[in-house]
Design a protein around this motif. Structure first.
Motif, PDB file in Angstrom:
ATOM      1  N   GLY A 262       0.780  -1.230   0.000  1.00 36.91           N
ATOM      2  CA  GLY A 262       0.000   0.000   0.000  1.00 36.91           C
ATOM      3  C   GLY A 262       0.810   1.278   0.000  1.00 36.91           C
ATOM      4  N   GLY A 263       2.122   1.168  -0.026  1.00 33.71           N
ATOM      5  CA  GLY A 263       2.966   2.355  -0.049  1.00 33.71           C
ATOM      6  C   GLY A 263       3.130   2.912  -1.451  1.00 33.71           C
ATOM      7  N   THR A 264       4.056   3.846  -1.586  1.00 30.66           N
ATOM      8  CA  THR A 264       4.349   4.442  -2.889  1.00 30.66           C
ATOM      9  C   THR A 264       5.382   3.614  -3.649  1.00 30.66           C
ATOM     10  OG1 THR A 264       3.983   6.632  -1.900  1.00 30.66           O
ATOM     11  CG2 THR A 264       5.038   6.569  -4.065  1.00 30.66           C
ATOM     12  N   ILE A 265       6.413   3.169  -2.926  1.00 28.43           N
ATOM     13  CA  ILE A 265       7.488   2.392  -3.533  1.00 28.43           C
ATOM     14  C   ILE A 265       8.191   1.615  -2.423  1.00 28.43           C
ATOM     15  CG2 ILE A 265       9.301   4.163  -3.309  1.00 28.43           C
ATOM     16  CD1 ILE A 265      10.114   3.392  -6.265  1.00 28.43           C
ATOM     17  N   ALA A 266       8.776   0.486  -2.770  1.00 28.58           N
ATOM     18  CA  ALA A 266       9.542  -0.317  -1.807  1.00 28.58           C
ATOM     19  C   ALA A 266      11.029  -0.068  -2.025  1.00 28.58           C
ATOM     20  CB  ALA A 266       9.230  -1.796  -1.960  1.00 28.58           C
ATOM     21  N   ALA A 284      15.840   8.539   3.224  1.00 31.54           N
ATOM     22  CA  ALA A 284      14.439   8.521   2.807  1.00 31.54           C
ATOM     23  C   ALA A 284      14.100   9.747   1.974  1.00 31.54           C
ATOM     24  CB  ALA A 284      13.527   8.443   4.024  1.00 31.54           C
ATOM     25  N   GLN A 285      14.684  10.889   2.334  1.00 28.06           N
ATOM     26  CA  GLN A 285      14.425  12.106   1.555  1.00 28.06           C
ATOM     27  C   GLN A 285      14.978  11.975   0.145  1.00 28.06           C
ATOM     28  OE1 GLN A 285      15.332  15.811   3.914  1.00 28.06           O
ATOM     29  NE2 GLN A 285      15.893  14.268   5.415  1.00 28.06           N
ATOM     30  N   CYS A 286      16.163  11.392   0.035  1.00 22.43           N
ATOM     31  CA  CYS A 286      16.766  11.230  -1.282  1.00 22.43           C
ATOM     32  C   CYS A 286      15.982  10.210  -2.103  1.00 22.43           C
ATOM     33  CB  CYS A 286      18.227  10.810  -1.146  1.00 22.43           C
ATOM     34  SG  CYS A 286      19.171  11.008  -2.677  1.00 22.43           S
ATOM     35  N   LEU A 287      15.576   9.112  -1.478  1.00 18.54           N
ATOM     36  CA  LEU A 287      14.819   8.093  -2.197  1.00 18.54           C
ATOM     37  C   LEU A 287      13.461   8.623  -2.638  1.00 18.54           C
ATOM     38  CD1 LEU A 287      17.136   6.338  -1.199  1.00 18.54           C
ATOM     39  CD2 LEU A 287      15.464   4.588  -0.574  1.00 18.54           C
ATOM     40  N   ALA A 288      12.794   9.400  -1.763  1.00 17.01           N
ATOM     41  CA  ALA A 288      11.506   9.980  -2.137  1.00 17.01           C
ATOM     42  C   ALA A 288      11.668  10.938  -3.307  1.00 17.01           C
ATOM     43  CB  ALA A 288      10.895  10.700  -0.937  1.00 17.01           C
ATOM     44  N   SER A 289      12.746  11.728  -3.285  1.00 21.66           N
ATOM     45  CA  SER A 289      13.000  12.679  -4.366  1.00 21.66           C
ATOM     46  C   SER A 289      13.283  11.949  -5.675  1.00 21.66           C
ATOM     47  CB  SER A 289      14.174  13.581  -3.999  1.00 21.66           C
ATOM     48  OG  SER A 289      13.903  14.295  -2.807  1.00 21.66           O
ATOM     49  N   ARG A 304       3.325   8.073  -9.665  1.00 16.88           N
ATOM     50  CA  ARG A 304       3.831   9.265  -8.991  1.00 16.88           C
ATOM     51  C   ARG A 304       2.686  10.118  -8.456  1.00 16.88           C
ATOM     52  NH1 ARG A 304       7.994   8.793 -13.078  1.00 16.88           N
ATOM     53  NH2 ARG A 304       9.963   8.379 -11.987  1.00 16.88           N
ATOM     54  N   PRO A 305       2.814  10.634  -7.239  1.00 10.19           N
ATOM     55  CA  PRO A 305       1.739  11.457  -6.668  1.00 10.19           C
ATOM     56  C   PRO A 305       1.562  12.739  -7.464  1.00 10.19           C
ATOM     57  CG  PRO A 305       3.725  11.537  -5.300  1.00 10.19           C
ATOM     58  CD  PRO A 305       3.963  10.487  -6.326  1.00 10.19           C
ATOM     59  N   SER A 306       0.307  13.178  -7.572  1.00  6.89           N
ATOM     60  CA  SER A 306       0.027  14.411  -8.304  1.00  6.89           C
ATOM     61  C   SER A 306      -0.129  15.604  -7.381  1.00  6.89           C
ATOM     62  CB  SER A 306      -1.261  14.237  -9.132  1.00  6.89           C
ATOM     63  OG  SER A 306      -2.344  13.865  -8.295  1.00  6.89           O
ATOM     64  N   ALA A 307      -0.359  15.356  -6.090  1.00  3.65           N
ATOM     65  CA  ALA A 307      -0.541  16.452  -5.137  1.00  3.65           C
ATOM     66  C   ALA A 307       0.790  17.095  -4.795  1.00  3.65           C
ATOM     67  CB  ALA A 307      -1.202  15.917  -3.865  1.00  3.65           C
ATOM     68  N   ASN A 308       0.725  18.321  -4.323  1.00  3.59           N
ATOM     69  CA  ASN A 308       1.922  19.012  -3.841  1.00  3.59           C
ATOM     70  C   ASN A 308       1.525  19.921  -2.670  1.00  3.59           C
ATOM     71  OD1 ASN A 308       4.614  19.904  -3.764  1.00  3.59           O
ATOM     72  ND2 ASN A 308       4.080  21.734  -4.922  1.00  3.59           N
ATOM     73  N   PRO A 309       2.108  19.741  -1.483  1.00  4.25           N
ATOM     74  CA  PRO A 309       3.149  18.750  -1.163  1.00  4.25           C
ATOM     75  C   PRO A 309       2.622  17.318  -1.302  1.00  4.25           C
ATOM     76  CG  PRO A 309       3.018  20.457   0.531  1.00  4.25           C
ATOM     77  CD  PRO A 309       1.802  20.616  -0.329  1.00  4.25           C
ATOM     78  N   ALA A 310       3.547  16.410  -1.586  1.00  8.73           N
ATOM     79  CA  ALA A 310       3.210  15.010  -1.784  1.00  8.73           C
ATOM     80  C   ALA A 310       3.758  14.165  -0.634  1.00  8.73           C
ATOM     81  CB  ALA A 310       3.785  14.511  -3.104  1.00  8.73           C
ATOM     82  N   THR A 311       2.965  13.194  -0.221  1.00  6.82           N
ATOM     83  CA  THR A 311       3.450  12.232   0.770  1.00  6.82           C
ATOM     84  C   THR A 311       3.921  10.983   0.030  1.00  6.82           C
ATOM     85  OG1 THR A 311       1.962  13.033   2.498  1.00  6.82           O
ATOM     86  CG2 THR A 311       2.866  10.813   2.761  1.00  6.82           C
ATOM     87  N   VAL A 312       5.200  10.689   0.173  1.00  6.68           N
ATOM     88  CA  VAL A 312       5.792   9.495  -0.434  1.00  6.68           C
ATOM     89  C   VAL A 312       6.004   8.470   0.688  1.00  6.68           C
ATOM     90  CG1 VAL A 312       7.729   8.550  -1.734  1.00  6.68           C
ATOM     91  CG2 VAL A 312       6.922  10.876  -2.217  1.00  6.68           C
ATOM     92  N   THR A 313       5.339   7.336   0.577  1.00  2.70           N
ATOM     93  CA  THR A 313       5.456   6.282   1.587  1.00  2.70           C
ATOM     94  C   THR A 313       6.410   5.214   1.073  1.00  2.70           C
ATOM     95  OG1 THR A 313       3.213   6.684   2.387  1.00  2.70           O
ATOM     96  CG2 THR A 313       4.209   4.558   2.934  1.00  2.70           C
ATOM     97  N   ILE A 314       7.540   5.076   1.758  1.00  2.00           N
ATOM     98  CA  ILE A 314       8.565   4.118   1.356  1.00  2.00           C
ATOM     99  C   ILE A 314       8.463   2.876   2.237  1.00  2.00           C
ATOM    100  CG2 ILE A 314      11.039   3.711   1.074  1.00  2.00           C
ATOM    101  CD1 ILE A 314      11.385   6.763   0.862  1.00  2.00           C
ATOM    102  N   GLU A 315       8.255   1.723   1.604  1.00  2.00           N
ATOM    103  CA  GLU A 315       8.229   0.462   2.330  1.00  2.00           C
ATOM    104  C   GLU A 315       9.663  -0.019   2.557  1.00  2.00           C
ATOM    105  OE1 GLU A 315       4.040  -0.890   0.166  1.00  2.00           O
ATOM    106  OE2 GLU A 315       5.811  -2.188   0.036  1.00  2.00           O
ATOM    107  N   GLY A 319       8.721  -1.932   7.937  1.00  2.00           N
ATOM    108  CA  GLY A 319       7.441  -1.242   7.812  1.00  2.00           C
ATOM    109  C   GLY A 319       7.489  -0.169   6.748  1.00  2.00           C
ATOM    110  N   THR A 320       7.105   1.062   7.128  1.00  2.00           N
ATOM    111  CA  THR A 320       7.100   2.171   6.180  1.00  2.00           C
ATOM    112  C   THR A 320       7.607   3.444   6.843  1.00  2.00           C
ATOM    113  OG1 THR A 320       4.823   2.837   6.717  1.00  2.00           O
ATOM    114  CG2 THR A 320       5.109   1.229   4.935  1.00  2.00           C
ATOM    115  N   ILE A 321       7.987   4.407   6.001  1.00  2.00           N
ATOM    116  CA  ILE A 321       8.312   5.748   6.459  1.00  2.00           C
ATOM    117  C   ILE A 321       7.706   6.725   5.464  1.00  2.00           C
ATOM    118  CG2 ILE A 321      10.556   5.779   5.268  1.00  2.00           C
ATOM    119  CD1 ILE A 321      11.627   7.516   7.547  1.00  2.00           C
ATOM    120  N   ASP A 322       7.070   7.771   5.983  1.00  2.00           N
ATOM    121  CA  ASP A 322       6.450   8.789   5.140  1.00  2.00           C
ATOM    122  C   ASP A 322       7.359  10.014   5.036  1.00  2.00           C
ATOM    123  OD1 ASP A 322       4.177   7.258   4.815  1.00  2.00           O
ATOM    124  OD2 ASP A 322       3.061   8.250   6.411  1.00  2.00           O
ATOM    125  N   VAL A 323       7.522  10.494   3.810  1.00  2.66           N
ATOM    126  CA  VAL A 323       8.261  11.736   3.567  1.00  2.66           C
ATOM    127  C   VAL A 323       7.310  12.704   2.868  1.00  2.66           C
ATOM    128  CG1 VAL A 323      10.289  12.794   2.513  1.00  2.66           C
ATOM    129  CG2 VAL A 323      10.378  10.396   3.245  1.00  2.66           C
TER     130      VAL A 323
END
Length: 357
Positions: A262-266, A284-289, A304-315, A319-323
């Motif tokens: 259910g995240g954005t990317i693993a 995580a910031q670099c991976l989200a970018s 890719r998220p269309s909203a801005n700011p965007a929440t990128v959830t990295i699996e 678990g997960t981390i949100d950026v």
């Protein structure tokens, strides 16, 4: 020979832990600091048996704090990564998880006055020059560690600490894309080399015949992969203008796969000679970018998220981390304004450490 005492706080910051020092209690010379930190951690033994290290890169991290002379900051945070097995201290990178404990530690040390109910601490990351604003829960002017915020990789819950990272692009190399390219190829592996908070070499897991969902133990046991990854990292480090990085923990390395929970990317992140049990805050910031940048190696692995700011959830393995990324994609590429995360910290111990005089 008599030992001498050095005051310290022992804290968990995010998913890392280590000693936090008032910089005034340490020498100013980095070589002298390194000698002390090697003793403090007990570097040179897999269990760090003669020090307070934990036998893993995430438990062998050190923060040194002082009041900042920079008008834009309250506290200077100088970070050191101490090796588990080698007599090596790396002052090049910073650590966003240990950063989580900087605000509380600065207040505990008397370097920063507390407000009620939240204290905003402007922190300068000495290693990279970046500025971070930390919001620490201080009801009644006292740091509170208990709360209901959970982060994957840490049991239980604790008080939330909000981190807003500013000026993170080109923190180490001066460029978003240190090689000048969205993609490069080293030893037949296609990568994106990006510098956002932490210079990182990003690849697709399937380029190494990995699923991208392997456990830490499986990754570290895969010696062919670990050897190949290091070969690519060394070549990329040179191409990024970082020189010979054989003894440096930067650039870091990461592999991407499609999200499956259910995240954005693993992703799997490397420190670089060990697999990270969770995910680094700076990484995580670099991976989200990288994930939100069209044309990167992440193409085809996510929506890719269309909203801005965007929440990128990295699996990640735990678990997960949100950026939360504030950005624009322009004709010139990614225009990244800031990245935010929520972390927690806890004071574990305080007292005196003993080192040889």
């Amino acid at each position: 020979m008599a030992q001498r005492e050095i005051p310290f706080l022992f804290m968990r910051g995010g998913t890392s832990r280590g000693p936090y020092f008032n910089a005034a209690d340490l020498p100013s010379d980095r070589d002298a600091i390194a000698k002390i930190l090697l003793q403090v951690v007990g570097a040179g033994h897999p269990l760090n048996i003669d020090g307070i290290g934990g036998g893993n890169a995430v438990t062998n991290k050190v923060a040194m704090l002082s009041r900042s002379a920079d008008d834009a900051a309250d506290i200077d945070y100088f970070f050191a990564q101490v090796s588990v097995l080698e007599q090596l201290v790396d002052f090049k990178p910073t650590c966003g998880n240990i950063l989580s404990g900087v605000g509380p530690a600065a207040i505990e040390m008397g370097l920063m006055p507390a407000s009620d109910p939240v204290t905003e601490v402007r922190i300068k990351l000495v290693n990279t020059g970046a500025l971070v604003v930390a919001r620490v829960q201080t009801p009644g002017g006292v740091v509170h560690y208990d709360g209901d915020t959970a982060i994957d990789g840490v049991p239980g819950t604790a008080a939330r600490i909000d981190l807003q990272f500013m000026d993170v692009v080109g923190a180490a190399t001066g460029k978003l894309l240190p090689t000048g390219n969205l993609r490069d190829q080293f030893d037949d592996i296609e990568v994106t080399c990006m510098d956002v908070a932490m210079p990182t070499v990003c690849a697709r897991a399937d380029a190494f015949e990995l699923s991208g969902y392997e456990s830490v133990e499986e990754l570290e046991a895969n010696k062919d992969f670990m050897t190949k990854m290091e070969t690519v990292r060394l070549a990329a480090g040179k191409a990024m203008g970082m020189g010979d990085v054989r003894k440096s923990v930067t650039p870091k390395f990461a592999v991407f796969a499609p999200a499956k929970a259910g995240g954005t990317i693993a992703a799997r992140y490397f420190m670089p000679w060990q697999a990270h049990p969770t995910m680094a805050v700076t990484g995580a910031q670099c991976l989200a970018s990288c994930a939100i940048t069209p044309g990167s190696v992440a193409d085809g692995l996510l929506t890719r998220p269309s909203a801005n700011p965007a929440t990128v959830t990295i699996e990640h393995p735990s678990g997960t981390i949100d950026v939360v990324v504030d950005y624009d994609v322009t004709n010139n590429g990614l225009d990244l304004r800031s990245a935010g995360l929520v972390r927690t910290a806890r004071k574990l111990a305080s007292g005196q450490l003993f080192v040889s005089s």
